[in-house]
Write a protein that holds these residues in place. Structure first.
Motif, PDB file in Angstrom:
ATOM      1  N   ILE B 288      23.336  -9.886  21.407  1.00 14.55           N
ATOM      2  CA  ILE B 288      22.787  -9.299  20.174  1.00 14.55           C
ATOM      3  C   ILE B 288      21.771 -10.250  19.545  1.00 14.55           C
ATOM      4  O   ILE B 288      20.665  -9.844  19.175  1.00 14.55           O
ATOM      5  CB  ILE B 288      23.932  -8.971  19.186  1.00 14.55           C
ATOM      6  N   VAL B 289      22.160 -11.513  19.466  1.00  9.83           N
ATOM      7  CA  VAL B 289      21.233 -12.471  18.880  1.00  9.83           C
ATOM      8  C   VAL B 289      19.949 -12.532  19.699  1.00  9.83           C
ATOM      9  O   VAL B 289      18.839 -12.543  19.159  1.00  9.83           O
ATOM     10  CB  VAL B 289      21.886 -13.874  18.814  1.00  9.83           C
ATOM     11  N   GLY B 290      20.107 -12.546  21.023  1.00 14.61           N
ATOM     12  CA  GLY B 290      18.926 -12.611  21.882  1.00 14.61           C
ATOM     13  C   GLY B 290      18.005 -11.443  21.631  1.00 14.61           C
ATOM     14  O   GLY B 290      16.806 -11.610  21.384  1.00 14.61           O
ATOM     15  N   LEU B 291      18.551 -10.262  21.651  1.00 13.98           N
ATOM     16  CA  LEU B 291      17.692  -9.096  21.480  1.00 13.98           C
ATOM     17  C   LEU B 291      17.129  -9.020  20.070  1.00 13.98           C
ATOM     18  O   LEU B 291      15.967  -8.652  19.873  1.00 13.98           O
ATOM     19  CB  LEU B 291      18.467  -7.830  21.815  1.00 13.98           C
ATOM     20  N   ALA B 292      17.955  -9.367  19.089  1.00 13.00           N
ATOM     21  CA  ALA B 292      17.451  -9.353  17.709  1.00 13.00           C
ATOM     22  C   ALA B 292      16.283 -10.309  17.574  1.00 13.00           C
ATOM     23  O   ALA B 292      15.245  -9.995  16.980  1.00 13.00           O
ATOM     24  CB  ALA B 292      18.571  -9.730  16.742  1.00 13.00           C
ATOM     25  N   THR B 293      16.437 -11.478  18.172  1.00 11.86           N
ATOM     26  CA  THR B 293      15.350 -12.452  18.126  1.00 11.86           C
ATOM     27  C   THR B 293      14.120 -11.895  18.817  1.00 11.86           C
ATOM     28  O   THR B 293      12.990 -11.990  18.304  1.00 11.86           O
ATOM     29  CB  THR B 293      15.772 -13.753  18.823  1.00 11.86           C
ATOM     30  N   ALA B 294      14.357 -11.324  19.968  1.00  7.90           N
ATOM     31  CA  ALA B 294      13.236 -10.772  20.724  1.00  7.90           C
ATOM     32  C   ALA B 294      12.477  -9.755  19.883  1.00  7.90           C
ATOM     33  O   ALA B 294      11.243  -9.808  19.772  1.00  7.90           O
ATOM     34  CB  ALA B 294      13.739 -10.137  22.017  1.00  7.90           C
ATOM     35  N   LEU B 295      13.211  -8.862  19.273  1.00  7.58           N
ATOM     36  CA  LEU B 295      12.584  -7.792  18.495  1.00  7.58           C
ATOM     37  C   LEU B 295      11.868  -8.357  17.274  1.00  7.58           C
ATOM     38  O   LEU B 295      10.701  -8.057  17.014  1.00  7.58           O
ATOM     39  CB  LEU B 295      13.653  -6.785  18.068  1.00  7.58           C
TER      40      LEU B 295
END
Lengths: 329, 647, 100, 177
Positions: B288-295
């Motif tokens: 979740i953190v990875g994707l949130a950061t990505a977005l």
């Protein structure tokens, strides 16, 4: 031998030896003056008695009757003590000098030495090392700058030469393996076993240092008239002055005796009685003293110190080391 | 067989020592020769060992070398030992290779800088630290490298320390990293406390016995490790330092803040896959953190005008991707993306460096444009890299990104929502990257005349590395062609022995690897769909920033609120300022003005004045004359002897 | 034979006199001499013990102490000379720089 | 009997010399009294059959160290007038009392000592040889060889130190430090 007899013989020995020594001191002055006269192609004292033999007595009388002048600014006690301190150690030296073989009188075996100390050589050094006090105190207590400088010079000189003096004997001690003068003499029975032949370098060193230790020419800087008037003697007069003189000659005698005992076979010798041999040898040594005085000019002070520290001291060390090495091999 | 692994780290260290100790006494040519040669030889040696590794049977591919015992303390023993297995081999090759290319590039880029020697010294130290991090065979040694790269990052960000913003950025990076490192360290403590060792082999072997799957301890430990990773790899919440880190020289940005150091977090998680697999909660958090950061980073990148900042946010975004991959237990995919990203992102940064070089330091894209003609080589390579990052089929980025998207859809830990967010981010990525390309290379030049006259292609020493990287950006992906496209995903197979967590834990390995339950058709459909969407995004960028620039302006005005939000980077810095820094400063002020001045100083001064009064009282004893002291000694002796007599 | 305690008490007395000399005298040189006296008092005690124990080791100690005393005298007097050159006095009470 | 007389006489001289030494204002007199005291102590040494060490005491102290003292006193030309100033009476008395206490304590300790007579040891030294040069030398060069060699190093260091300390700096003449 009972204790009483022991005490009596000891007392007799002391009295005899001291008297002879004092007589020797007195006649040393005569010897010096006569010999110097001969060496310098003049006559010397001849009028008092036959050949001037009574001259020392005349001198003594003269000095005793002179005014005993004590300057104001001297430290009285030490000023008075100084000549005595100068004189006494020289006499004390004779206590361990064997002047002859054991003799038998009235069934008693008597050694011709006051005390056969088995650390005789150490004793000699201990005593000679005290001699410097006389000069130092004389120089200091006179309250005069000439005296002071003379005193300082002489104490520095004596301390400096005492080292080479002591070291020169070490070679002999190493070879002999004893500190007893008695045994030392016993080891020099034959002529070529004299330590003067076995330790020639040490002997030369000893002679040079002895001359310096006794403040004789050419090492008589402390009393160099030209620069310091009479050095530590400047303020002395009368009997005190005479004491210094006697001290000097007593020292010469003592040193000659030590040299005789250590290097020249002591009382050992053929035909003649041992005591006579001893006296002859000491007499010759005294003559050498005077001969040196008559021959050599005086050193300069820095030359003197350099000579002591840079020549004699290393040489003495070297001699000791080589001797030790030979001994080990 | 002796592989002399130590040479790989020793060479850069030697380069560092040589350059560092003789700093300022060597000619530039010699300095750069030492620096490049040491890294180059290190790379060559890495390749040699890599082939030796390949020659080994598949199951036993690991070379371990103990140099000396570092900390022998009773039961606890840490060796200075290196491990060269498939995972670290990939990292070594990427790190050493990219570093070498960037070293070469730097010769041209830094040529006129007074700090030339210092620069290469730092760079070599960095390579040494990074390779230590990668090659370590225990967590503690890895931590050494971890701190080492942090230090070098600090030094290089603040390389132009006379510029306040640069030195501030350096400090910011360091401090933010410290927070993450702190978490990492505590995570290590927990592991050591539980397992009793920090050796990878020991830890991974004993972890199943010691930890319960999904248990509190392992979750906490892995979360703390992940905190360290967020610091180093610039993820939410600790990403704020990376954009500022662009204050450093551009090759540094390319090397440290795109290709190597920031991927350390990903590497660490991949290395610890055994542990992470045992903590599903952590995995979810990571995803979740990875994707949130990505977005988030992708959206911010939309509204940035500084060419390097766009790339910085892009980096954050791509790193988010890698974490997302790790979060869905597709560690190999994460590493795969790490590798391809290293190639094309380094290329992008170096290309932007070339542009900046030509623009005489100008970094704002609004004053660029039309550089295509003046800088053909830069343009072509840059364009290739853009295609790669956008995920155009045939370029390396396509394979890795698609792998991640597919895994986030199909993995046991994935879900369609994750996939959707990932895809949306990919579309945004394509959009802002082409915006960047169009603004920079196409259209009319918007720079002033002086700069315009100055425009030139960069020297060979800079363009050749670009070309090398461009080639790598294209072909880098072909090591991992997925099954569905007729390949065999050899990359994943190669890494498979290291991913023991995938086939040693509760999960059956086949299940995850083949993504059973999803047909090849689904995968292909999703792939094509995403490509189409990306192409549309590219067209939109073309339309808005080349055909109809006014429209872009109008949109911006209409959505001024959103734009301000994006342009202001969601005001994260400001939020941090208000929430953390200001209270901290106020608290410190309180401690200083009230506690320190009145309480602490009061105590200290009070004690001092008491002591002073006493000493004033006792001082007369200290007369300074010897006789008094001698008397006291005697008195002491009398008292002491008296005591012993009476006793 | 004199009891060994007599020698020891004599040594103690000499030591105490030396101590008095150190703390009472202002003259650096006299202080120094008093210290030498104290050393010798200790030596006397050692010799006495050596005799009573019939062990020669004490003599070696005394020998070593004398060597140390000689070294000490050399250095100490050199220091006194250096001090005198600087301060024109060797009155121990004039040296209270330690106070500051 | 003779022994006792010698002991008490020497002890008296030693103590008297020591007391007079510290009582003198004139440093030269102090030195002389110290010599007297040391000579008396040397007699005591010899009475304790420590011949070698006794001779050493005279040679080293009287022959060297105290000459050095005298030498320095003469060099600095000190005549006692440098030491004006009077101690406070209380302080003076305190010092004497302290020293007296110290002595009394020493006596008490000696009294408490059970001094052993080591008759059980049949040592190599015969009574006549005890304290001579040879036994001391034998100990020095065997059992105590290392301390002995160290002593030589110590002396060397002391000589160098003394030379360095007492040397007049060249720059001093030019008005330097």
């Amino acid at each position: 031998m009972t204790l009483t007899a022991l005490a009596i013989t000891a007392m007799i020995k002391v009295i005899v030896i001291i008297s002879v020594a004092l007589l020797g001191v007195a006649y040393s002055t005569y010897l010096e003056r006569r010999l110097l006269g001969i060496l310098q192609h003049r006559i010397g004292p001849i009028y008092a008695g036959p050949y001037g033999l009574l001259q020392p007595i005349a001198d003594a009388v003269k000095l005793i009757f002179k005014e005993d002048f004590i300057p104001d600014n001297v430290e009285r006690v030490t000023y008075t003590l100084a000549p005595v301190i100068m004189f006494i150690p020289a006499l004390l030296t004779f206590a361990v000098i064997p002047v002859g073989d054991t003799i038998t009188i009235m069934g008693h075996e008597i050694e011709l030495v006051i005390s056969d100390l088995n650390i005789g050589i150490l004793y000699v050094f201990a005593i000679t090392s005290l001699g410097v006090y006389g000069i130092v105190l004389a120089g200091w207590s006179s309250g005069s700058k000439y005296s002071l400088l003379g005193g300082i010079r002489s104490s520095a000189q004596m301390i400096s030469y005492e080292i080479a003096y002591g070291l020169s004997i070490i070679g002999v001690v190493l070879l002999a393996g004893t500190l007893s003068l008695q045994e030392l003499v016993a080891q020099q029975e034959s002529f070529f076993s004299w330590y003067v032949f076995r330790q020639p370098v040490a002997f030369i060193l000893f002679v040079v240092c002895a001359v310096a230790e006794t403040n004789r020419a050419p090492f008589d800087l402390p009393e160099a008239e030209a620069e310091l008037v009479a050095g530590y003697l400047t303020e002395y007069s009368s009997m005190k002055y005479a004491m210094f003189f006697m001290g000097e000659y007593a020292n010469m005698l003592a040193v000659s005796s030590v040299a005789t005992t250590i290097f020249l076979g002591g009382w050992q010798g053929p035909f003649l009685p041992p005591v006579l041999w001893f006296v002859i040898k000491v007499f010759l040594c005294m003559c050498v003293y005077i001969w040196i005085r008559a021959t050599l000019p005086r050193f300069r002070y820095d030359q003197l110190m350099n000579f002591g520290w840079k020549v004699l001291f290393p040489l003495a060390l070297l001699n000791t080391m080589v001797t030790a090495l030979i001994k080990v091999l | 067989m002796n592989h002399s692994l130590y040479l790989i780290i020793l060479l850069p260290l030697l380069g560092f020592l040589l350059n560092g100790l003789l700093l300022g006494r060597l000619k530039k040519g010699f300095v750069s020769f030492i620096a490049c040669a040491s890294v180059g030889l290190s790379f060559v040696w890495g390749v040699k060992v890599f082939f030796e590794l390949l020659a080994m049977p598949e199951g036993a591919r690991a070379i371990q070398e103990t140099l000396f015992t570092w900390i022998p303390a009773g039961q606890f023993q840490v060796d200075f030992s290196l491990l060269f297995d498939p995972l670290s081999s990939v990292m070594v090759l990427v790190v050493a290779g990219v570093s070498f290319i960037i070293h070469i590039y730097s010769i041209g880029y830094m040529h006129d800088d007074p700090g030339f020697g210092r620069y290469f010294t730092y760079l070599n130290l960095f390579v040494f630290a990074m390779l230590t991090l990668v090659l370590a065979d225990n967590y503690l040694l890895m931590f050494v490298g971890w701190e080492g790269v942090g230090l070098c990052s600090y030094l290089l960000i603040g390389f132009w320390f006379e510029k306040k913003s640069a030195s501030d950025a350096g400090k910011k990076a360091f401090i933010v990293n410290r927070i993450g490192d702190f978490g990492f360290l505590i995570g290590l403590f927990i592991i050591f406390w539980q397992v009793g060792s920090l050796n990878y082999a020991d830890v991974f072997a004993r972890a199943p016995e010691v930890f319960a799957v999904g248990g509190g301890v392992i979750t906490a430990a892995t979360l703390l490790l992940f905190l360290g990773a967020t610091g180093k790899s610039a993820q939410i919440p600790l990403f704020v330092w990376l954009p500022d880190a662009m204050e450093g020289p551009t090759p540094v940005s390319a090397l440290i803040h795109a290709a190597t150091m920031v991927t350390a977090g990903v590497y660490m998680i991949a290395r610890s896959n055994v542990l992470f697999m045992m903590a599903p909660t952590t995995l979810a958090v990571v995803a979740i953190v990875g994707l949130a950061t990505a977005l988030m980073a992708a959206t911010i990148a939309l509204a940035q005008n500084d060419i390097k900042r766009v790339l910085a946010y892009s980096t954050i975004s791509q790193l988010g991707y890698m974490f997302a991959a790790c979060g869905v237990a597709a560690f190999a995919a994460g590493i795969f993306h790490l590798m391809t990203h290293a190639f094309f992102k380094a290329l992008l940064f170096l290309g932007s460096g070339s542009v900046i070089h030509a623009m005489a330091g100008q970094q704002d894209m609004r004053y660029m444009g039309g550089l295509k003609k003046q800088q053909p080589a830069t343009f072509v390579t840059f364009f290739i890299a853009t295609l790669a990052i956008a995920g155009i089929p045939g370029f390396s980025g396509f394979f890795s990104k698609d792998e991640i998207l597919w895994k986030s859809f199909s993995s046991d830990f994935g879900s369609p929502i994750l996939w959707a967010v990932g895809l949306f981010t990919a579309i945004l990525t394509a959009f802002y990257m082409f915006r960047l390309v169009y603004l920079t290379f196409y259209g009319e030049g918007r720079m002033d005349n002086h700069t315009k006259a100055h425009l030139h292609e960069s020297p060979k020493v800079m363009t050749v590395p670009l070309m090398v990287l461009a080639v790598l950006s294209v072909i880098g992906g072909y090591v991992g062609i997925p099954h569905v496209l007729g390949g065999s995903n050899r990359f994943e197979q190669f890494l498979h022995p290291v991913m023991t967590g995938l086939h040693g834990g509760a999960d059956t390995s086949e299940h995850v690897l083949t993504s059973a339950g999803h047909s090849a058709g689904t995968e292909l459909t999703l792939m094509i769909g995403s490509v189409v969407l990306i192409l549309i995004a590219i067209y939109m960028a073309y339309y808005l920033y080349l055909k109809n620039i006014d429209l872009a302006g109008r949109i911006r005005n209409n959505l001024s609120g959103v734009h301000a939000l994006l342009h202001g980077k969601y005001f994260v810095d400001e939020i941090y300022g208000a929430l953390i820094i200001r209270p901290l400063i106020n608290g410190s002020l309180f401690l200083w003005k009230i506690i320190d001045v009145f309480v602490i100083d009061g105590i200290a001064n009070g004690l001092a004045s008491i002591v002073g009064d006493i000493s004033t009282g006792v001082r007369p004893v200290q007369t300074g004359t010897m006789r008094t002291y001698a008397t006291m000694i005697l008195a002491g002796a009398v008292v002491l002897i008296g005591y012993f007599i009476i006793r | 034979m004199i009891p060994i305690a007599h020698y020891l008490i004599l040594g103690g007395l000499l030591f105490a006199i030396g101590a008095v000399g150190v703390i009472v005298s202002r003259n650096l040189i006299v202080m120094f001499m008093s210290i030498e006296l104290m050393l010798n008092a200790a030596n006397l005690a050692i010799i006495a013990f050596s005799r009573s124990l019939n062990l020669m080791d004490g003599h070696v100690f005394v020998f070593l102490i004398m060597a140390v005393a000689a070294a000490e005298a050399a250095v100490g007097l050199a220091i006194i000379i250096a001090i005198f050159r600087n301060r024109e006095t060797i009155n121990a009470d004039k040296f209270n720089l330690l106070r500051r | 009997m003779l022994e006792v007389v010698i002991f008490y006489l020497s002890a008296l001289i030693a103590i008297g010399g020591a007391v007079l030494m510290i009582a003198q204002r004139n440093p030269v007199a102090s030195v002389l009294y110290l010599i007297v005291s040391l000579a008396a102590q040397a007699v005591l040494y010899i009475q304790l059959s420590a011949l070698f060490v006794g001779a050493l005491l005279i040679i080293v102290y009287a022959g060297a160290i105290l000459v050095l003292f005298l030498f320095v006193i003469m060099l600095l030309n000190l005549r006692g007038e440098h030491f004006e100033g009077q101690d406070q009476k209380v302080g003076r008395i305190t010092k004497y009392v302290l020293s007296g206490l110290f002595f009394i304590e020493l006596v008490i300790i000696v009294r408490q000592l059970a001094i052993p007579a080591r008759t059980d040891i049949v040592s190599a030294q015969t009574a006549t040889d005890f304290g001579g040069v040879e036994p001391v030398a034998e100990l020095l060069y065997t059992k105590y060889l290392f301390p002995f060699e160290l002593t030589s190093v110590l002396l060397l260091v002391a000589v160098v130190g003394a030379v360095v300390m007492a040397r007049r700096e060249k720059s001093e003449k030019q008005g330097g430090v």
